[in-house]
Design a protein around this motif. Structure first.
Motif, PDB file in Angstrom:
ATOM      1  N   LEU A  82      -6.773  -3.054   5.058  1.00 18.11           N
ATOM      2  CA  LEU A  82      -6.581  -1.777   5.725  1.00 18.11           C
ATOM      3  C   LEU A  82      -7.863  -1.324   6.429  1.00 18.11           C
ATOM      4  O   LEU A  82      -7.820  -0.742   7.521  1.00 18.11           O
ATOM      5  CB  LEU A  82      -6.148  -0.711   4.717  1.00 18.11           C
ATOM      6  N   ALA A  83      -9.003  -1.588   5.798  1.00 23.87           N
ATOM      7  CA  ALA A  83     -10.276  -1.212   6.410  1.00 23.87           C
ATOM      8  C   ALA A  83     -10.500  -1.956   7.722  1.00 23.87           C
ATOM      9  O   ALA A  83     -11.043  -1.398   8.687  1.00 23.87           O
ATOM     10  CB  ALA A  83     -11.425  -1.488   5.437  1.00 23.87           C
ATOM     11  N   ARG A 128     -15.977  -4.278   0.213  1.00 24.86           N
ATOM     12  CA  ARG A 128     -14.877  -5.169   0.559  1.00 24.86           C
ATOM     13  C   ARG A 128     -14.876  -6.386  -0.356  1.00 24.86           C
ATOM     14  O   ARG A 128     -15.926  -6.847  -0.797  1.00 24.86           O
ATOM     15  CB  ARG A 128     -14.989  -5.615   2.021  1.00 24.86           C
ATOM     16  N   THR A 164      -8.411  -0.345  10.325  1.00 22.16           N
ATOM     17  CA  THR A 164      -9.017   0.931  10.707  1.00 22.16           C
ATOM     18  C   THR A 164     -10.191   0.718  11.652  1.00 22.16           C
ATOM     19  O   THR A 164     -10.366   1.454  12.633  1.00 22.16           O
ATOM     20  CB  THR A 164      -9.473   1.689   9.454  1.00 22.16           C
ATOM     21  N   ARG A 165     -11.004  -0.283  11.366  1.00 24.57           N
ATOM     22  CA  ARG A 165     -12.139  -0.569  12.245  1.00 24.57           C
ATOM     23  C   ARG A 165     -11.656  -0.864  13.661  1.00 24.57           C
ATOM     24  O   ARG A 165     -12.200  -0.342  14.633  1.00 24.57           O
ATOM     25  CB  ARG A 165     -12.926  -1.762  11.705  1.00 24.57           C
ATOM     26  N   TYR A 189      -6.959  -2.963   0.339  1.00 28.63           N
ATOM     27  CA  TYR A 189      -7.767  -1.948   1.015  1.00 28.63           C
ATOM     28  C   TYR A 189      -8.754  -2.599   1.976  1.00 28.63           C
ATOM     29  O   TYR A 189      -9.076  -2.048   3.027  1.00 28.63           O
ATOM     30  CB  TYR A 189      -8.505  -1.098  -0.017  1.00 28.63           C
ATOM     31  N   SER A 214      -9.295   7.180   3.277  1.00 33.34           N
ATOM     32  CA  SER A 214      -8.789   7.343   4.644  1.00 33.34           C
ATOM     33  C   SER A 214      -8.902   6.024   5.386  1.00 33.34           C
ATOM     34  O   SER A 214     -10.003   5.494   5.552  1.00 33.34           O
ATOM     35  CB  SER A 214      -9.584   8.430   5.365  1.00 33.34           C
ATOM     36  N   THR A 215      -7.757   5.510   5.829  1.00 31.16           N
ATOM     37  CA  THR A 215      -7.755   4.210   6.498  1.00 31.16           C
ATOM     38  C   THR A 215      -6.897   4.279   7.760  1.00 31.16           C
ATOM     39  O   THR A 215      -7.170   5.071   8.642  1.00 31.16           O
ATOM     40  CB  THR A 215      -7.259   3.093   5.552  1.00 31.16           C
ATOM     41  N   HIS A 251      -4.498   6.313   2.142  1.00 27.95           N
ATOM     42  CA  HIS A 251      -3.668   5.296   1.506  1.00 27.95           C
ATOM     43  C   HIS A 251      -4.241   4.901   0.147  1.00 27.95           C
ATOM     44  O   HIS A 251      -5.452   4.961  -0.071  1.00 27.95           O
ATOM     45  CB  HIS A 251      -3.567   4.050   2.379  1.00 27.95           C
ATOM     46  N   HIS A 300     -13.282   6.177   8.542  1.00 25.01           N
ATOM     47  CA  HIS A 300     -13.382   4.882   9.227  1.00 25.01           C
ATOM     48  C   HIS A 300     -13.061   3.705   8.321  1.00 25.01           C
ATOM     49  O   HIS A 300     -13.320   2.563   8.655  1.00 25.01           O
ATOM     50  CB  HIS A 300     -14.758   4.708   9.863  1.00 25.01           C
ATOM     51  N   GLY A 301     -12.459   3.977   7.162  1.00 24.16           N
ATOM     52  CA  GLY A 301     -11.947   2.910   6.332  1.00 24.16           C
ATOM     53  C   GLY A 301     -12.953   2.259   5.414  1.00 24.16           C
ATOM     54  O   GLY A 301     -12.607   1.328   4.685  1.00 24.16           O
ATOM     55  N   ASP A 309       0.873  -1.174   0.000  1.00 28.89           N
ATOM     56  CA  ASP A 309       0.000   0.000   0.000  1.00 28.89           C
ATOM     57  C   ASP A 309       0.902   1.214   0.000  1.00 28.89           C
ATOM     58  O   ASP A 309       2.098   1.119   0.269  1.00 28.89           O
ATOM     59  CB  ASP A 309      -0.915   0.004   1.234  1.00 28.89           C
TER      60      ASP A 309
END
Length: 362
Positions: A87-88, A187, A91-92, A84, A70-71, A77, A161-162, A32
């Motif tokens: 990454l999400a 996702r 972030t969670r 992704y 935003s993550t 990113h 919040h991803g 990433d």
């Protein structure tokens, strides 16, 4: 015991791999790219895969083969949809408690708020529209949180919040800092903490637990939970920390010559900010990183070490380039700049009109 040079060589093998082909495959290969400065994806790909063009990267964004949003740590990113998704998940885990505490609402309320944002953003939305939606939801369900949502980081609640991705509102200027619009990210499948840790090690390892936690923005407890689901090897590092890696990691590599790296490059931002010695000395790191505003100067990489910075200021298609190396480091030869400058020109779609090379005492 691993040395800093050995850690650097192992990481360079992941961040500067053989060219796998397409833009999406290149982004996937390096994991990433931190891109709150939008041009960073273009510059980072050009530095790693010389010859990649501005048009190729733009086309990959337009086709959704790579996405930006935003993550982790609330930063922006660029990654493939598969990455992704991971990454999400980070972030969670990393941002949920922070936002719930900031707003003074329950975990269930925060989850419901984010669900409502994702439903609303099935159509592309501006930041103002997302803020209005969040205010409306809080006004109906948690009016006591409205002040917190209006101040400081609360302004980013709708898209940090991803679960959303962003694109330029004006069209195809993906390298610019213009106004964005946001849409819900679908996702590609489930993700867990083991996937988060695996993703980091594949792209940045070997890493300490503190490196993974800093990069992902999650507590050390979450890193331990992720490691429990992986087969890893461990070695003591030069700073007394234990470094973990995947058993099938690629062999280390050297990287002679010069590269012009982007702001927030992974050679810095993939690791704990207090332990980036594998690529830069602490004194040089302090010169590059402005802690007051979180900005980084674009690094100059010479023989696998960060030993200066560069600037090509402005947005004009024709602009000068200034390259600065730190005192008591190897001076890059002017001829060594020809290839990295050409890579920068192709990646950004610009023409460098002149190159200035100077030394900075530190």
């Amino acid at each position: 015991m691993l040395t800093w040079d050995e850690l650097a060589a192992a990481s360079l093998a992941r961040q500067f791999p053989d060219d796998p082909g397409t833009v999406a495959e290149r982004v996937h290969a390096v994991g990433d790219m931190q891109t709150q400065t939008a041009r960073s994806a273009f510059i980072g790909l050009g530095a790693r895969f010389p010859g990649v063009t501005h048009a190729e990267v733009t086309a990959a964004y337009d086709a959704g083969e790579i996405v930006r949003g935003s993550t982790i740590r609330g930063t922006v990113h660029t990654a493939t949809p598969e990455a992704y998704t991971v990454l999400a998940e980070a972030t969670r885990v990393g941002q949920h408690q922070r936002w719930a505490r900031m707003l003074g609402i329950s975990d269930e309320q925060l989850a419901a708020l984010w669900d409502s944002v994702e439903t609303y953003a099935r159509d592309w939305r501006t930041p103002d529209e997302l803020r209005d939606h969040v205010d409306d939801w809080l006004g109906r369900h948690a009016p006591g949180s409205l002040d917190a949502a209006a101040a400081g980081p609360g302004r980013y609640l709708g898209f940090a919040h991803g679960a959303l991705v962003r694109r330029p509102a004006s069209g195809d200027r993906w390298e610019g800092q213009g106004k964005p619009v946001y849409g819900t990210f679908d996702r590609t499948g489930p993700a867990a903490l083991a996937d988060v840790v695996h993703h980091h090690l594949r792209a940045h390892g070997p890493s300490s637990r503190q490196d993974v936690a800093w990069w992902a923005g999650v507590p050390l407890k979450a890193v331990e939970e992720g490691l429990a689901g992986l087969d890893v090897v461990e070695q003591e590092g030069p700073d007394g920390r234990t470094y973990v890696d995947l058993p099938d990691a690629p062999p280390p590599r050297e990287l002679p010559g010069v590269r012009l790296l982007p702001e927030f490059d992974a050679l810095l931002c993939g690791y704990d900010s207090r332990a980036r010695d594998r690529f830069v000395t602490p004194d040089h790191h302090r010169r590059l990183w402005n802690e007051s505003n979180g900005m980084l100067l674009p690094p100059l990489l010479v023989d696998g070490r960060i030993t200066g910075f560069w600037r090509a200021a402005g947005t004009a298609r024709r602009r000068p380039l200034e390259v600065t190396w730190f005192a008591r480091t190897r001076r890059p030869r002017r001829g060594e700049l020809d290839a990295p400058v050409a890579a920068l020109e192709a990646a950004l779609g610009i023409t460098v009109t002149e190159v200035t090379l100077s030394r900075e005492a530190t």
